[in-house]
Design a protein around this motif. Structure first.
Motif, PDB file in Angstrom:
ATOM      1  N   THR B  88       0.848  -1.190   0.000  1.00 21.46           N
ATOM      2  CA  THR B  88       0.000   0.000   0.000  1.00 21.46           C
ATOM      3  C   THR B  88       0.886   1.243   0.000  1.00 21.46           C
ATOM      4  OG1 THR B  88      -1.937   0.993   1.067  1.00 21.46           O
ATOM      5  CG2 THR B  88      -0.191   0.216   2.527  1.00 21.46           C
ATOM      6  N   LEU B  89       0.353   2.376  -0.457  1.00 23.29           N
ATOM      7  CA  LEU B  89       1.124   3.623  -0.519  1.00 23.29           C
ATOM      8  C   LEU B  89       0.896   4.486   0.713  1.00 23.29           C
ATOM      9  CD1 LEU B  89       0.787   5.197  -4.085  1.00 23.29           C
ATOM     10  CD2 LEU B  89       2.584   3.750  -3.158  1.00 23.29           C
ATOM     11  N   PHE B  90       1.956   5.166   1.140  1.00 22.41           N
ATOM     12  CA  PHE B  90       1.770   6.258   2.098  1.00 22.41           C
ATOM     13  C   PHE B  90       2.783   7.351   1.774  1.00 22.41           C
ATOM     14  CE2 PHE B  90       5.418   5.411   4.872  1.00 22.41           C
ATOM     15  CZ  PHE B  90       5.680   4.077   4.616  1.00 22.41           C
ATOM     16  N   ASP B 157      -3.490   5.510  15.286  1.00 26.62           N
ATOM     17  CA  ASP B 157      -4.073   6.432  14.294  1.00 26.62           C
ATOM     18  C   ASP B 157      -4.756   5.699  13.147  1.00 26.62           C
ATOM     19  OD1 ASP B 157      -2.882   8.353  15.845  1.00 26.62           O
ATOM     20  OD2 ASP B 157      -1.556   9.145  14.283  1.00 26.62           O
ATOM     21  N   GLY B 158      -4.318   4.496  12.840  1.00 20.67           N
ATOM     22  CA  GLY B 158      -4.832   3.817  11.643  1.00 20.67           C
ATOM     23  C   GLY B 158      -4.114   4.338  10.403  1.00 20.67           C
ATOM     24  N   GLN B 159      -4.210   5.616  10.141  1.00 22.22           N
ATOM     25  CA  GLN B 159      -3.399   6.222   9.084  1.00 22.22           C
ATOM     26  C   GLN B 159      -1.974   6.417   9.608  1.00 22.22           C
ATOM     27  OE1 GLN B 159      -4.578   6.610   5.892  1.00 22.22           O
ATOM     28  NE2 GLN B 159      -6.134   5.359   6.897  1.00 22.22           N
ATOM     29  N   TRP B 160      -0.985   6.292   8.702  1.00 26.50           N
ATOM     30  CA  TRP B 160       0.417   6.266   9.129  1.00 26.50           C
ATOM     31  C   TRP B 160       1.126   7.619   9.020  1.00 26.50           C
ATOM     32  CZ3 TRP B 160       1.918   1.353   5.814  1.00 26.50           C
ATOM     33  CH2 TRP B 160       1.140   0.259   6.254  1.00 26.50           C
ATOM     34  N   ALA B 161       0.401   8.644   8.561  1.00 25.19           N
ATOM     35  CA  ALA B 161       1.057   9.917   8.235  1.00 25.19           C
ATOM     36  C   ALA B 161       1.778  10.517   9.439  1.00 25.19           C
ATOM     37  CB  ALA B 161       0.022  10.904   7.691  1.00 25.19           C
ATOM     38  N   ARG B 162       1.160  10.460  10.626  1.00 31.34           N
ATOM     39  CA  ARG B 162       1.792  11.048  11.794  1.00 31.34           C
ATOM     40  C   ARG B 162       2.920  10.163  12.307  1.00 31.34           C
ATOM     41  NH1 ARG B 162      -0.036  12.192  17.847  1.00 31.34           N
ATOM     42  NH2 ARG B 162      -1.267  10.296  17.613  1.00 31.34           N
TER      43      ARG B 162
END
Lengths: 268, 268
Positions: B88-90, B157-162
């Motif tokens: 997956t992309l981040f 967070d679920g999302q990895w951005a932080r």
């Protein structure tokens, strides 16, 4: 004061935009030297807005977005309560940014692309570890963003970077309103109007008072981790009412005091 | 050819780096005009590398990363098979990038911060919709990245951005090796050595031949969605062996043919 970025026969420039928002073509763009981060120094060149092309008001080094910041949108997308799925950060790449009237281009592998109308913040100075109560000291102004999201890819990937990071998936504008004190965030309407087959329907009709994480909290939360730079953009989250768009549609996000950000939808 | 970016008493500059990687301080940095994207034009100034500060070789407009690209790492982090959790992309923000020897700074709210040693790609020209077999035509060279990840925040967070986007969480370098043809991606070792309380242990010891999505596929996949610009960086994914670091540690990621990217760990 409104700062925009325009393409003119004399080149691209930042400009102060003046006049009646309801009659955009007749507004005046006064070109300035440099950027919107200082007192404007006018070049003396003026344009009728209808004679130039309004671009995204900023080319941000990063677009940091708050996901799941409206409980009704969490419910409609995830079928869960915001208590179970609290706000989270994601990033949209600079290459996803386009300006007003630029086409949102849907690639063939994105089968359900939805609009998300949001209030956006433009950062005015480098900052880290900003306290919530000091948020206005780092903000250059407000603008509007459409956090276009390919809902199918968002769920398939788990991470949202691709679904929300496709080229043209971050319409931004039409300009930056710097008079932040003129906005009542306790009661600021946020709307999105979808035009499909010639019929315009208001699909999002919410208010910034529904934000779970408030403006100061958002900026404190982000800058605890990341340095923000002048021109960086924060997307403050989408309320409910998001829906799929198809080529031929047009989507207009409206925030009173700023104006309207409208973009047509095309096949990539 | 190796391109680096250096801080010298005469200012910051890109430079061609020559000499024996095993004796880095004695290598020579020959300052060039402009960027590493064209044939080097030398200014005539040369420095002993030990006398200047090596910076991140590039300031990317975006860092696009492939997550879950090694099956053994998917298993150790997610306790799932890579079939269930495909790549997956981040995105890591530009403000997370630091150079060789710069400290990875752990904020107090990140309680489990792990290294992830990876092969990185630096893009050499604007590109969109690149076919897998054409990937070399858009690549300026290879370098090394440490995709530092706060594992606790990643899951919360679920999302990895932080979790992956905190300032200093993207060590990059030590330089860009442009001789892409010299690398055998079917057999390129990727290692990470952690020094804790004075004892150095090899924690990651893998090979690029374990990548699920191969180099051409990665670049085709990303550029189907996003335009890549010169200097943009792609992180190709981490193999297994990631572990927590604590202040006082030092982490060195090694890729033969490039060199070693080492960074100390500090409390922010």
């Amino acid at each position: 004061m409104r700062f925009g970025r325009i393409a003119t026969p004399d080149g691209m420039t930042f400009a102060v935009i003046e006049g009646d928002v309801a009659d955009r073509n007749e507004m005046t763009a006064k070109a300035i030297v440099g950027t919107p981060f200082t007192e404007p120094e006018y070049t003396g060149k003026e344009y009728r807005l209808g004679d130039v092309k309004l671009l995204a008001p900023m080319l941000p080094s990063k677009v940091v977005a708050i996901g799941r910041n409206y409980a009704d949108h969490v419910a409609e997308v995830f079928q869960k309560s915001a208590d179970d799925l609290p706000p989270t950060l994601f990033i949209k790449p600079p290459t996803s940014v386009v300006g007003p009237d630029a086409a949102i281009k849907i690639p063939d592998f994105a089968t359900r692309v939805e609009f998300e109308g949001e209030l956006a913040v433009v950062i005015g100075r480098p900052c880290k570890n900003v306290k919530a109560e000091d948020w206005k000291s780092v903000v250059a102004g407000f603008t509007i963003v459409n956090d276009v999201s390919s809902r199918d890819l968002q769920f398939a990937d788990g991470q949202w970077a691709r679904a929300k990071g496709i080229d043209t998936f971050c319409p931004l504008g039409p300009w930056i309103e710097t008079d932040v004190d003129a906005f009542e965030l306790d009661d600021l309407p946020i709307k999105a109007h979808l035009t499909h087959e010639g019929v315009t329907t208001t699909k999002q009709d919410s208010n910034s008072n529904q934000m779970i994480m408030k403006m100061g909290e958002i900026i404190e939360f982000i800058t605890a981790s990341m340095t923000l730079l002048p021109g960086d953009v924060i997307c403050t989250g989408s309320p409910a009412g998001t829906e799929a768009m198809v080529p031929g549609d047009s989507i207009a996000v409206e925030v009173p005091g700023i104006g309207t950000l409208e973009n047509p939808v095309e096949r990539a």
